[in-house]
Design a protein around this motif. Sequence first.
Motif, mmCIF file in Angstrom:
data_model
loop_
_atom_site.group_PDB
_atom_site.id
_atom_site.type_symbol
_atom_site.label_atom_id
_atom_site.label_comp_id
_atom_site.label_asym_id
_atom_site.label_seq_id
_atom_site.Cartn_x
_atom_site.Cartn_y
_atom_site.Cartn_z
ATOM 1 N N ASP A 138 0.841 -1.204 0.000
ATOM 2 C CA ASP A 138 0.000 0.000 0.000
ATOM 3 C C ASP A 138 0.869 1.244 0.000
ATOM 4 O O ASP A 138 0.678 2.158 0.790
ATOM 5 C CB ASP A 138 -0.953 -0.021 1.190
ATOM 6 N N GLY A 139 1.852 1.293 -0.890
ATOM 7 C CA GLY A 139 2.782 2.416 -0.944
ATOM 8 C C GLY A 139 2.106 3.764 -1.128
ATOM 9 O O GLY A 139 2.661 4.798 -0.730
ATOM 10 N N ALA A 140 0.907 3.775 -1.709
ATOM 11 C CA ALA A 140 0.204 5.038 -1.910
ATOM 12 C C ALA A 140 -0.144 5.706 -0.595
ATOM 13 O O ALA A 140 -0.359 6.933 -0.555
ATOM 14 C CB ALA A 140 -1.061 4.798 -2.733
ATOM 15 N N ASN A 141 -0.207 4.932 0.494
ATOM 16 C CA ASN A 141 -0.592 5.477 1.790
ATOM 17 C C ASN A 141 0.596 5.715 2.718
ATOM 18 O O ASN A 141 0.412 6.057 3.880
ATOM 19 C CB ASN A 141 -1.586 4.524 2.473
ATOM 20 N N TRP A 142 1.804 5.515 2.235
ATOM 21 C CA TRP A 142 2.983 5.781 3.058
ATOM 22 C C TRP A 142 3.126 7.269 3.317
ATOM 23 O O TRP A 142 2.662 8.111 2.543
ATOM 24 C CB TRP A 142 4.239 5.287 2.359
ATOM 25 N N LYS A 143 3.811 7.592 4.392
ATOM 26 C CA LYS A 143 4.095 8.998 4.674
ATOM 27 C C LYS A 143 4.987 9.600 3.596
ATOM 28 O O LYS A 143 4.833 10.745 3.199
ATOM 29 C CB LYS A 143 4.762 9.134 6.047
ATOM 30 N N ASP A 144 5.936 8.817 3.142
ATOM 31 C CA ASP A 144 6.846 9.261 2.085
ATOM 32 C C ASP A 144 7.099 8.081 1.160
ATOM 33 O O ASP A 144 7.703 7.091 1.562
ATOM 34 C CB ASP A 144 8.170 9.763 2.685
ATOM 35 N N SER A 178 8.418 8.557 -2.056
ATOM 36 C CA SER A 178 9.154 9.147 -3.170
ATOM 37 C C SER A 178 9.891 8.083 -3.978
ATOM 38 O O SER A 178 10.702 7.328 -3.444
ATOM 39 C CB SER A 178 10.168 10.168 -2.647
ATOM 40 N N GLY A 179 9.590 8.021 -5.251
ATOM 41 C CA GLY A 179 10.253 7.109 -6.163
ATOM 42 C C GLY A 179 9.598 5.751 -6.304
ATOM 43 O O GLY A 179 9.698 5.118 -7.359
ATOM 44 N N TRP A 180 8.930 5.269 -5.251
ATOM 45 C CA TRP A 180 8.417 3.902 -5.252
ATOM 46 C C TRP A 180 7.316 3.679 -6.288
ATOM 47 O O TRP A 180 7.152 2.574 -6.782
ATOM 48 C CB TRP A 180 7.897 3.532 -3.865
ATOM 49 N N LEU A 181 6.542 4.708 -6.593
ATOM 50 C CA LEU A 181 5.435 4.549 -7.526
ATOM 51 C C LEU A 181 5.756 5.106 -8.906
ATOM 52 O O LEU A 181 4.883 5.234 -9.752
ATOM 53 C CB LEU A 181 4.182 5.238 -6.963
ATOM 54 N N ASN A 182 7.037 5.394 -9.118
ATOM 55 C CA ASN A 182 7.473 5.957 -10.401
ATOM 56 C C ASN A 182 8.262 4.902 -11.171
ATOM 57 O O ASN A 182 9.418 4.617 -10.844
ATOM 58 C CB ASN A 182 8.333 7.195 -10.175
ATOM 59 N N PRO A 183 7.687 4.287 -12.186
ATOM 60 C CA PRO A 183 8.364 3.204 -12.903
ATOM 61 C C PRO A 183 9.634 3.646 -13.617
ATOM 62 O O PRO A 183 10.466 2.818 -13.988
ATOM 63 C CB PRO A 183 7.305 2.716 -13.892
#
Length: 214
Positions: free
Chosen positions: A1-7, A9-14
């Motif tokens: 659920d990376g969309a709900n992390w506090k930060d 950055s980079g994880w959702l950018n392919p």
Amino acid sequence: DGANWKDNSGWLNPGTSECDWVGVTCDSTRFVIALDLKDNGLSGSLPPEIMLVNYLQALVLTENTIGGTVPSELSRLSELTELVLAGNDLFGTIPAELRNLDLLTKLDLSLNRFVGTIITEIGSMSNLEQLNLCSNDLTGQVPSELSSLQYLRSLNLASNRLLGDVPDAICDLGSSITRGGPVPEMIVDCSVACQCCSQCCEYDSSSTAQCCSA
């Protein structure tokens, strides 16, 4: 659920290299060697696929809300020197397979909901310097196998439901780091007899988020 992390950055950018993701450290050859996502709003469970990060040396996931059990696949991270999962909602028993992490110097599973006894296999982690199992629901006695940890300099077993006493073999343990003498920091509940502990703590079963420390 990376969309709900506090930060995240980079994880959702392919288009971004994993070495540029927040919390990720790579070595000069671009292998991931550390993952530090403490207090970052992580939930869910630990994925067994973590074993695929072959060169991982440090896994720090403190103060999140990760639940479930610790997957035995973690034991395949043969380069791991630091495993810190404190302050989550992990439960079940501590996997005996962790004994395979023979390079581990720090193991912190405190402030979770682990049950069962302290596994004797921890005594096989010959490089362990820091062991923190504080504030779980561990029972039984302190295993004498911990006396094999010749480099141990910090041991915290407080805020559990342990009984008996700390074996003499552990009290006689001369830490190689301190060039002899007892383990510098050893903490247990006052209900556990210990002649060499630096501190004992009064266990309070009404508190689920405390970890007595020096």
